[in-house]
Design a protein around this motif. Structure first.
Motif, PDB file in Angstrom:
ATOM      1  N   LYS A  13      45.362  27.981  13.977  1.00 19.56           N
ATOM      2  CA  LYS A  13      45.062  26.566  14.669  1.00 19.56           C
ATOM      3  C   LYS A  13      44.003  25.445  13.300  1.00 19.56           C
ATOM      4  O   LYS A  13      43.664  24.729  13.442  1.00 19.56           O
ATOM      5  CB  LYS A  13      43.300  27.215  15.476  1.00 19.56           C
ATOM      6  N   GLY A  14      43.855  25.686  12.114  1.00 19.72           N
ATOM      7  CA  GLY A  14      43.339  25.382  11.458  1.00 19.72           C
ATOM      8  C   GLY A  14      41.481  25.249  11.478  1.00 19.72           C
ATOM      9  O   GLY A  14      41.558  25.647  12.134  1.00 19.72           O
ATOM     10  N   LEU A  15      41.361  24.810  10.449  1.00 22.87           N
ATOM     11  CA  LEU A  15      39.703  24.588  10.681  1.00 22.87           C
ATOM     12  C   LEU A  15      38.990  23.585  11.233  1.00 22.87           C
ATOM     13  O   LEU A  15      38.707  22.118  10.875  1.00 22.87           O
ATOM     14  CB  LEU A  15      38.707  24.558   9.042  1.00 22.87           C
ATOM     15  N   LEU A  19      35.378  26.288  14.682  1.00 21.40           N
ATOM     16  CA  LEU A  19      35.776  26.928  13.800  1.00 21.40           C
ATOM     17  C   LEU A  19      34.412  27.188  12.702  1.00 21.40           C
ATOM     18  O   LEU A  19      33.703  28.047  12.057  1.00 21.40           O
ATOM     19  CB  LEU A  19      37.428  27.076  13.270  1.00 21.40           C
ATOM     20  N   LYS A  20      34.610  25.900  11.934  1.00 20.79           N
ATOM     21  CA  LYS A  20      33.611  25.861  11.104  1.00 20.79           C
ATOM     22  C   LYS A  20      31.673  25.918  11.930  1.00 20.79           C
ATOM     23  O   LYS A  20      30.898  26.468  11.111  1.00 20.79           O
ATOM     24  CB  LYS A  20      33.488  24.046  10.580  1.00 20.79           C
ATOM     25  N   SER A  38      32.708  30.983   1.552  1.00 21.24           N
ATOM     26  CA  SER A  38      33.278  29.784   0.829  1.00 21.24           C
ATOM     27  C   SER A  38      34.338  29.831   0.749  1.00 21.24           C
ATOM     28  O   SER A  38      35.029  28.403   1.450  1.00 21.24           O
ATOM     29  CB  SER A  38      32.976  30.287  -0.934  1.00 21.24           C
ATOM     30  N   GLU A  39      35.064  30.766   1.307  1.00 22.12           N
ATOM     31  CA  GLU A  39      37.028  31.103   1.365  1.00 22.12           C
ATOM     32  C   GLU A  39      36.859  30.907   2.930  1.00 22.12           C
ATOM     33  O   GLU A  39      38.137  29.639   2.874  1.00 22.12           O
ATOM     34  CB  GLU A  39      37.411  31.987   1.098  1.00 22.12           C
ATOM     35  N   LEU A  40      36.348  30.893   3.764  1.00 16.35           N
ATOM     36  CA  LEU A  40      36.906  30.311   4.876  1.00 16.35           C
ATOM     37  C   LEU A  40      36.522  28.459   5.247  1.00 16.35           C
ATOM     38  O   LEU A  40      37.248  28.167   5.652  1.00 16.35           O
ATOM     39  CB  LEU A  40      36.116  30.973   6.099  1.00 16.35           C
ATOM     40  N   MET A  41      35.758  28.255   4.908  1.00 15.50           N
ATOM     41  CA  MET A  41      35.267  26.629   4.682  1.00 15.50           C
ATOM     42  C   MET A  41      35.490  26.012   3.538  1.00 15.50           C
ATOM     43  O   MET A  41      35.662  24.765   3.339  1.00 15.50           O
ATOM     44  CB  MET A  41      33.929  26.674   4.524  1.00 15.50           C
ATOM     45  N   ASP A  42      36.385  26.142   2.850  1.00 13.63           N
ATOM     46  CA  ASP A  42      37.928  25.964   1.387  1.00 13.63           C
ATOM     47  C   ASP A  42      36.652  25.649   0.259  1.00 13.63           C
ATOM     48  O   ASP A  42      36.693  24.551  -0.174  1.00 13.63           O
ATOM     49  CB  ASP A  42      38.229  25.112   2.118  1.00 13.63           C
ATOM     50  N   ILE A  43      35.250  26.120   0.518  1.00 12.13           N
ATOM     51  CA  ILE A  43      34.313  25.658  -0.517  1.00 12.13           C
ATOM     52  C   ILE A  43      35.098  26.729  -2.269  1.00 12.13           C
ATOM     53  O   ILE A  43      34.869  28.383  -2.184  1.00 12.13           O
ATOM     54  CB  ILE A  43      32.931  25.466  -0.447  1.00 12.13           C
TER      55      ILE A  43
END
Length: 58
Positions: A13-15, A19-20, A38-43
């Motif tokens: 479904k995308g971020l 989900l955040k 970090s990986e999940l939040m694209d940081i």
């Protein structure tokens, strides 16, 4: 296992804002590591060595 489930949701479904929020809550409760968060939040995740961490606190 939690990380894999959240990662699958992110891929499907995308971020989304929902989900955040869930990722933030799981991180705050200690269910996710900093690296997983970090990986999940694209940081970008940078591991800080113990010596570097001490130098920053002085």
């Amino acid at each position: 296992m939690l990380f894999m489930t959240l990662n699958k949701l992110k891929m499907r479904k995308g971020l989304t804002e929902d989900l955040k929020t869930k990722i933030d809550v799981f991180y705050a409760l200690g269910r996710l590591t900093e690296k997983e968060y970090s990986e999940l939040m694209d940081i970008p995740y940078e591991e800080v060595g113990e010596d570097e961490n001490i130098a920053e606190n002085e």
